[in-house]
Design a protein around this motif. Structure first.
Motif, PDB file in Angstrom:
ATOM      1  N   ASP A  89      45.572  30.918  32.659  1.00 58.60           N
ATOM      2  CA  ASP A  89      46.647  31.020  33.811  1.00 58.60           C
ATOM      3  C   ASP A  89      45.347  31.216  34.384  1.00 58.60           C
ATOM      4  OD1 ASP A  89      47.705  31.620  36.044  1.00 58.60           O
ATOM      5  OD2 ASP A  89      49.303  33.527  35.415  1.00 58.60           O
ATOM      6  N   PHE A  90      45.225  30.302  35.636  1.00 59.95           N
ATOM      7  CA  PHE A  90      43.874  30.333  36.233  1.00 59.95           C
ATOM      8  C   PHE A  90      44.671  30.728  37.967  1.00 59.95           C
ATOM      9  CE2 PHE A  90      41.517  28.911  32.515  1.00 59.95           C
ATOM     10  CZ  PHE A  90      40.450  29.131  32.992  1.00 59.95           C
ATOM     11  N   ALA A  91      45.974  30.457  37.747  1.00 58.60           N
ATOM     12  CA  ALA A  91      46.906  30.451  38.752  1.00 58.60           C
ATOM     13  C   ALA A  91      46.253  32.342  39.408  1.00 58.60           C
ATOM     14  CB  ALA A  91      47.788  30.699  39.374  1.00 58.60           C
ATOM     15  N   HIS A  92      46.001  33.738  38.713  1.00 59.41           N
ATOM     16  CA  HIS A  92      45.804  34.640  39.506  1.00 59.41           C
ATOM     17  C   HIS A  92      44.728  34.969  39.644  1.00 59.41           C
ATOM     18  CE1 HIS A  92      50.584  34.540  38.595  1.00 59.41           C
ATOM     19  NE2 HIS A  92      50.343  34.484  39.913  1.00 59.41           N
ATOM     20  N   PRO A  93      44.102  36.365  40.330  1.00 52.76           N
ATOM     21  CA  PRO A  93      42.861  36.750  40.198  1.00 52.76           C
ATOM     22  C   PRO A  93      42.603  37.440  38.217  1.00 52.76           C
ATOM     23  CG  PRO A  93      43.905  37.057  41.739  1.00 52.76           C
ATOM     24  CD  PRO A  93      44.626  37.110  40.819  1.00 52.76           C
ATOM     25  N   THR A  94      41.727  38.170  37.951  1.00 54.41           N
ATOM     26  CA  THR A  94      40.918  38.066  36.285  1.00 54.41           C
ATOM     27  C   THR A  94      40.199  38.714  36.102  1.00 54.41           C
ATOM     28  OG1 THR A  94      41.175  35.365  35.949  1.00 54.41           O
ATOM     29  CG2 THR A  94      40.005  37.143  34.218  1.00 54.41           C
ATOM     30  N   ALA A  95      40.708  40.461  36.095  1.00 53.56           N
ATOM     31  CA  ALA A  95      39.369  41.628  35.861  1.00 53.56           C
ATOM     32  C   ALA A  95      38.397  41.324  35.304  1.00 53.56           C
ATOM     33  CB  ALA A  95      40.575  42.452  35.512  1.00 53.56           C
ATOM     34  N   PRO A  96      37.599  42.119  35.300  1.00 48.99           N
ATOM     35  CA  PRO A  96      36.558  41.972  34.265  1.00 48.99           C
ATOM     36  C   PRO A  96      36.694  42.330  33.399  1.00 48.99           C
ATOM     37  CG  PRO A  96      35.899  43.487  36.040  1.00 48.99           C
ATOM     38  CD  PRO A  96      37.414  43.063  36.221  1.00 48.99           C
ATOM     39  N   ARG A  97      36.416  42.035  32.032  1.00 46.65           N
ATOM     40  CA  ARG A  97      36.502  42.188  30.750  1.00 46.65           C
ATOM     41  C   ARG A  97      35.819  42.373  29.697  1.00 46.65           C
ATOM     42  NH1 ARG A  97      41.512  38.657  28.527  1.00 46.65           N
ATOM     43  NH2 ARG A  97      40.703  39.508  26.591  1.00 46.65           N
ATOM     44  N   TRP A  98      35.574  44.136  30.449  1.00 48.78           N
ATOM     45  CA  TRP A  98      34.848  44.799  29.276  1.00 48.78           C
ATOM     46  C   TRP A  98      34.981  44.655  27.898  1.00 48.78           C
ATOM     47  CZ3 TRP A  98      31.362  45.162  32.916  1.00 48.78           C
ATOM     48  CH2 TRP A  98      32.158  45.031  34.015  1.00 48.78           C
ATOM     49  N   GLU A  99      36.344  44.949  26.885  1.00 47.33           N
ATOM     50  CA  GLU A  99      36.195  44.331  25.969  1.00 47.33           C
ATOM     51  C   GLU A  99      36.030  44.006  24.804  1.00 47.33           C
ATOM     52  OE1 GLU A  99      38.737  43.236  27.781  1.00 47.33           O
ATOM     53  OE2 GLU A  99      39.668  42.484  26.902  1.00 47.33           O
ATOM     54  N   GLU A 138      38.116  28.180  27.801  1.00 44.94           N
ATOM     55  CA  GLU A 138      38.698  28.843  29.108  1.00 44.94           C
ATOM     56  C   GLU A 138      38.331  30.361  28.916  1.00 44.94           C
ATOM     57  OE1 GLU A 138      42.317  27.713  29.695  1.00 44.94           O
ATOM     58  OE2 GLU A 138      41.742  25.397  28.918  1.00 44.94           O
ATOM     59  N   LEU A 139      38.132  31.009  27.976  1.00 43.73           N
ATOM     60  CA  LEU A 139      38.356  32.653  28.276  1.00 43.73           C
ATOM     61  C   LEU A 139      37.060  33.262  29.074  1.00 43.73           C
ATOM     62  CD1 LEU A 139      40.184  35.633  28.180  1.00 43.73           C
ATOM     63  CD2 LEU A 139      39.701  34.688  25.046  1.00 43.73           C
ATOM     64  N   ALA A 140      35.944  32.144  27.954  1.00 39.87           N
ATOM     65  CA  ALA A 140      34.556  32.539  28.126  1.00 39.87           C
ATOM     66  C   ALA A 140      34.061  32.409  29.104  1.00 39.87           C
ATOM     67  CB  ALA A 140      33.847  31.588  27.106  1.00 39.87           C
ATOM     68  N   LEU A 141      34.811  31.123  29.820  1.00 42.70           N
ATOM     69  CA  LEU A 141      34.880  30.913  31.335  1.00 42.70           C
ATOM     70  C   LEU A 141      35.207  31.987  32.757  1.00 42.70           C
ATOM     71  CD1 LEU A 141      33.486  28.993  33.650  1.00 42.70           C
ATOM     72  CD2 LEU A 141      36.178  28.022  34.047  1.00 42.70           C
ATOM     73  N   GLN A 142      36.638  32.482  31.826  1.00 44.75           N
ATOM     74  CA  GLN A 142      36.759  33.538  32.952  1.00 44.75           C
ATOM     75  C   GLN A 142      36.386  34.944  33.106  1.00 44.75           C
ATOM     76  OE1 GLN A 142      41.887  34.290  32.118  1.00 44.75           O
ATOM     77  NE2 GLN A 142      42.067  32.470  33.779  1.00 44.75           N
ATOM     78  N   ALA A 143      36.039  35.662  31.576  1.00 42.33           N
ATOM     79  CA  ALA A 143      35.462  36.104  31.409  1.00 42.33           C
ATOM     80  C   ALA A 143      34.187  36.661  32.062  1.00 42.33           C
ATOM     81  CB  ALA A 143      35.955  36.857  29.902  1.00 42.33           C
ATOM     82  N   ALA A 144      33.587  35.418  31.531  1.00 43.72           N
ATOM     83  CA  ALA A 144      31.861  35.900  32.047  1.00 43.72           C
ATOM     84  C   ALA A 144      31.569  35.990  33.570  1.00 43.72           C
ATOM     85  CB  ALA A 144      31.606  34.458  31.115  1.00 43.72           C
ATOM     86  N   VAL A 145      32.275  34.851  34.193  1.00 42.52           N
ATOM     87  CA  VAL A 145      32.051  35.270  35.533  1.00 42.52           C
ATOM     88  C   VAL A 145      32.158  36.340  36.016  1.00 42.52           C
ATOM     89  CG1 VAL A 145      33.386  34.179  38.108  1.00 42.52           C
ATOM     90  CG2 VAL A 145      32.261  32.006  36.013  1.00 42.52           C
ATOM     91  N   ALA A 146      33.897  37.149  35.566  1.00 42.63           N
ATOM     92  CA  ALA A 146      34.872  37.915  36.443  1.00 42.63           C
ATOM     93  C   ALA A 146      33.623  39.768  35.749  1.00 42.63           C
ATOM     94  CB  ALA A 146      35.644  38.041  35.469  1.00 42.63           C
ATOM     95  N   THR A 147      32.965  39.128  35.029  1.00 41.71           N
ATOM     96  CA  THR A 147      32.228  40.288  34.206  1.00 41.71           C
ATOM     97  C   THR A 147      30.921  40.569  34.512  1.00 41.71           C
ATOM     98  OG1 THR A 147      33.802  40.005  31.799  1.00 41.71           O
ATOM     99  CG2 THR A 147      31.406  41.474  31.390  1.00 41.71           C
ATOM    100  N   THR A 148      29.964  39.434  34.452  1.00 42.30           N
ATOM    101  CA  THR A 148      28.531  39.222  35.661  1.00 42.30           C
ATOM    102  C   THR A 148      28.877  39.747  36.486  1.00 42.30           C
ATOM    103  OG1 THR A 148      27.921  37.585  33.636  1.00 42.30           O
ATOM    104  CG2 THR A 148      27.097  38.082  36.049  1.00 42.30           C
ATOM    105  N   LEU A 149      29.873  39.428  37.414  1.00 40.11           N
ATOM    106  CA  LEU A 149      30.486  39.368  38.719  1.00 40.11           C
ATOM    107  C   LEU A 149      30.580  41.501  38.866  1.00 40.11           C
ATOM    108  CD1 LEU A 149      31.794  36.708  40.872  1.00 40.11           C
ATOM    109  CD2 LEU A 149      29.294  37.623  40.699  1.00 40.11           C
ATOM    110  N   ALA A 150      31.581  41.856  38.177  1.00 44.65           N
ATOM    111  CA  ALA A 150      30.793  42.959  38.382  1.00 44.65           C
ATOM    112  C   ALA A 150      30.433  43.752  37.900  1.00 44.65           C
ATOM    113  CB  ALA A 150      32.705  43.381  37.400  1.00 44.65           C
ATOM    114  N   LEU A 151      29.141  43.447  36.470  1.00 45.02           N
ATOM    115  CA  LEU A 151      28.596  44.452  36.161  1.00 45.02           C
ATOM    116  C   LEU A 151      26.916  44.218  37.998  1.00 45.02           C
ATOM    117  CD1 LEU A 151      27.938  42.552  33.123  1.00 45.02           C
ATOM    118  CD2 LEU A 151      28.363  45.026  33.553  1.00 45.02           C
ATOM    119  N   ASN A 152      27.735  43.056  38.392  1.00 47.80           N
ATOM    120  CA  ASN A 152      26.006  43.002  39.672  1.00 47.80           C
ATOM    121  C   ASN A 152      26.616  43.758  41.284  1.00 47.80           C
ATOM    122  OD1 ASN A 152      23.840  41.808  38.199  1.00 47.80           O
ATOM    123  ND2 ASN A 152      25.502  40.656  37.126  1.00 47.80           N
ATOM    124  N   LEU A 153      27.773  43.185  41.152  1.00 45.80           N
ATOM    125  CA  LEU A 153      28.471  43.885  42.416  1.00 45.80           C
ATOM    126  C   LEU A 153      29.384  44.918  42.384  1.00 45.80           C
ATOM    127  CD1 LEU A 153      27.576  41.231  43.113  1.00 45.80           C
ATOM    128  CD2 LEU A 153      28.800  41.570  45.194  1.00 45.80           C
TER     129      LEU A 153
END
Lengths: 454, 172
Positions: B158-168, B121-136
């Motif tokens: 928790d998937f009910a709230h927006p996730t920030a990119p996980r740069w770390e 679950e963490l990989a899904l959240q983190a990869a989507v948010a971080t990839t989008l932030a890397l490109n846009l």
């Protein structure tokens, strides 16, 4: 030529995202939607609900008859007829509109006398003029009992209180008949929007589950374990262990079929035994293979005023070679959100001081949670065959709202065939349990002197 | 007679000219070089960090939503290197929209048919948010929707709230 281009553009333009709404009058209308998010203000206006906006507070007021609902874009709370309630999701601003998920819109409409049926594909709004008549029954089996409530049009708020519990609805309800007590229920009171269930001495709420599709609420009751005396509680330490998953929720499944729910319970029982040897009072969130809601798990720890909460899980990931133990505590982002919600409550209702303190206590526990996580992870790293993944932060649902140091331990990866075999071995489970118990005890030993130590 | 010789000389000269003349050059213009752009995608590795992979794709569409959709389609198509897929089920991007304040809503379908562990679950959240932030550059956080619905949790996070990119979590 210009007209032809315009016609072409119109023909190929993306369809305007909208959902069809059938109003109580039978009239059909279209309301802007994006996925499950509906234009809430437009829907309220279609229903003839008076909507005002307070620039000072940044909140909207929807009123129908004698009922008023205040809600704020960006928030997940509403004030319904003067009472602060938590919405299923936030109200948002999107493309210049005020939108919310279907469940949130349902919650906003219910106090105003409307019932919303359907979802993103089509919605029907009905007048909720007839009082719902609920069916209540009680089933007793050994040390457990279940109160079953059927015919619900909404999920009531369950409030546990001394001597029983209350179910709070957004509107007046009726009960078809009061179930026989059978030594478990001491009485049932119907008070307009509330049903109060009085429990016989020795019984307490063990969990609840709402099945929306069936309109049914199940409240599980259990005989209370003999409560430790006040002096015992003050002198000792109480740990709540949470074996992850259970019942229909099997959790992760290893390639050869090892189920996470069985593994977590086996390890939690052994951790409990180890801690009890050291004089620690231990409670498990589930004693057997049963489903317990995520919120109910941490609620038990809060109610018991536990000194720490440890949720035990086994991991799984698409990366098949992933291995090793991990310990998580709540992310700062999620904690900040809780603090913001607390502030929001403070602005919304003056009577929310207890809630604010509750949230702040959680934020203050972050530092202690990180220490507990480190104590556990350091020891797990020493176990042979486990690579260091370090301590991580993430917004875990089961840790949300904990008012004590709270962590989630992933003892290894069931998705890795080698780790699955290792984790399935009773010897390894014993080693993990001893390691976790040692880490918990070390955490209490390192706490400031004012707090009890085992 | 003189006219005959002149005609003969002219015909010969013409034949010689035709023989020596280079073949006519190709008149079709060279193919226009397609405009492309490079995307950076983040995939989870066995070390549970996010690892970058690049993709060359045709020039991105003009709107941020459409750009985000292309980026996520490439991400969900899976890694080419020794990394793991971001989703544990065959998920597709149905739509992407944003609130104008940096929160991008990503609607995936179908919903996950099975649970996975915290790390999945963490990989899904983190990869989507971080990839989008890397490109846009507009992306500040990502709210995942499943079949158009907000989901409180998939079992752990928790998937009910927006996730920030996980740069770390991004591997060096």
């Amino acid at each position: 030529m210009k007209r032809l281009a315009l016609l072409f553009a119109l023909a190929f333009a993306a369809p305007s995202p909208a959902v069809q709404v059938t109003l109580p009058s039978g009239t059909k209308a279209e309301v802007f939607s994006r996925g499950e998010l509906l234009d809430t203000l437009a829907l309220l206006q279609l229903l003839g609900v008076k909507v005002g906006f307070s620039a000072a507070s940044g909140s909207y007021v929807a009123s129908a008859g004698s009922h008023e609902v205040h809600f704020t874009p960006g928030g997940s709370l509403a004030v319904v007829d003067g009472e602060l309630v938590s919405l299923p999701g936030p109200v948002r601003q999107l493309e210049g509109r005020v939108v919310a998920g279907v469940e949130t819109v349902k919650a906003l409409l219910a106090p105003l006398g409307f019932r919303l049926v359907g979802g993103a594909s089509g919605i029907t709004v009905q007048l909720a003029s007839e009082l719902p008549v609920l069916e209540a029954s009680l089933q007793v089996a050994g040390d457990g009992a279940t109160v079953l409530l059927a015919g619900l049009g909404e999920k009531p708020r369950l409030v546990q209180e001394k001597g029983g519990f209350r179910l709070v609805f957004s509107r007046t309800v009726q009960l078809a008949s009061v179930p026989a007590g059978e030594g478990v229920l001491a009485g049932v009171n119907v008070q307009e929007k509330e049903l109060q269930f009085l429990l016989a001495p020795g019984w307490q709420v063990a969990g609840s589950e709402y099945q929306e599709g069936l309109g049914r609420l199940t409240v599980r009751l259990a005989r209370q374990a003999p409560a430790p005396g006040p002096s015992t509680r003050k002198a000792g330490v109480l740990v709540v262990l949470d074996p992850g998953h259970g019942g229909e929720d099997e959790g992760a499944k290893g390639p050869s079929g090892v189920l996470e729910k069985h593994l977590t319970l086996a390890i939690a029982r052994q951790v409990a035994a180890e801690l009890q040897k050291a004089g620690v009072v231990v409670r498990l969130t589930r004693e057997g293979d049963e489903g317990v809601g995520l919120a109910d798990r941490v609620a038990l720890a809060n109610r018991l005023q536990a000194d720490c909460f440890v949720s035990i899980h086994a991991n799984a990931a698409p990366a098949r070679g992933a291995r090793g133990a991990e310990t998580y505590f709540m992310s700062a982002e999620a904690s900040d959100r809780e603090a913001a919600q607390a502030a929001e409550r403070e602005n919304a209702a003056p009577g929310a001081v207890q809630l604010i303190l509750w949230e702040l206590a959680h934020v203050a526990n972050l530092e202690a949670s990180s220490r507990l996580a480190l104590e556990l992870q350091t020891r797990l790293n020493r176990l042979s065959g486990i690579r260091d993944r370090g301590v991580k932060q993430a917004p875990f649902a089961v840790l949300t709202g904990a008012t004590m140091p709270a962590v989630l331990v992933e003892v290894g990866f069931l998705s890795n065939p080698e780790e699955e075999q290792r984790l399935a071995s009773p010897a390894e489970q014993g080693r993990l349990a001893a390691t976790l118990a040692e880490g918990i005890l070390a955490f209490f030993r390192s706490r400031p002197a004012a707090t009890p130590t085992p | 007679m003189r006219r005959f010789f002149l005609l003969l000389a002219g015909t010969w000269a013409l034949a010689l000219a035709c023989k020596k003349a280079p073949p006519p050059a190709q008149q079709t213009p060279p193919p226009a070089r397609e405009q492309t752009t490079f995307l950076v995608l983040a995939f989870p590795g066995e070390d549970l960090l996010l690892h970058r992979e690049t993709r060359e794709v045709p020039e991105l569409p003009p709107t941020p939503e459409a750009q985000a959709k292309v980026v996520l389609q490439e991400l969900l198509a899976g890694p080419r290197g020794p990394f793991a897929p971001v989703a544990w089920w065959p998920a597709e991007v149905q739509e992407v929209f944003h609130d104008g304040q940096g929160v991008f809503f990503v609607n995936l379908a179908p919903a996950p048919p099975s649970t996975v562990g915290s790390e999945g679950e963490l990989a899904l959240q983190a990869a989507v948010a971080t990839t989008l932030a890397l490109n846009l550059k507009q992306v500040k956080a990502v709210q995942l929707l499943f079949e158009g619905k907000e989901v409180a949790t998939l079992g752990h996070l928790d998937f009910a709230h927006p996730t920030a990119p996980r740069w770390e979590l991004l591997a060096p």
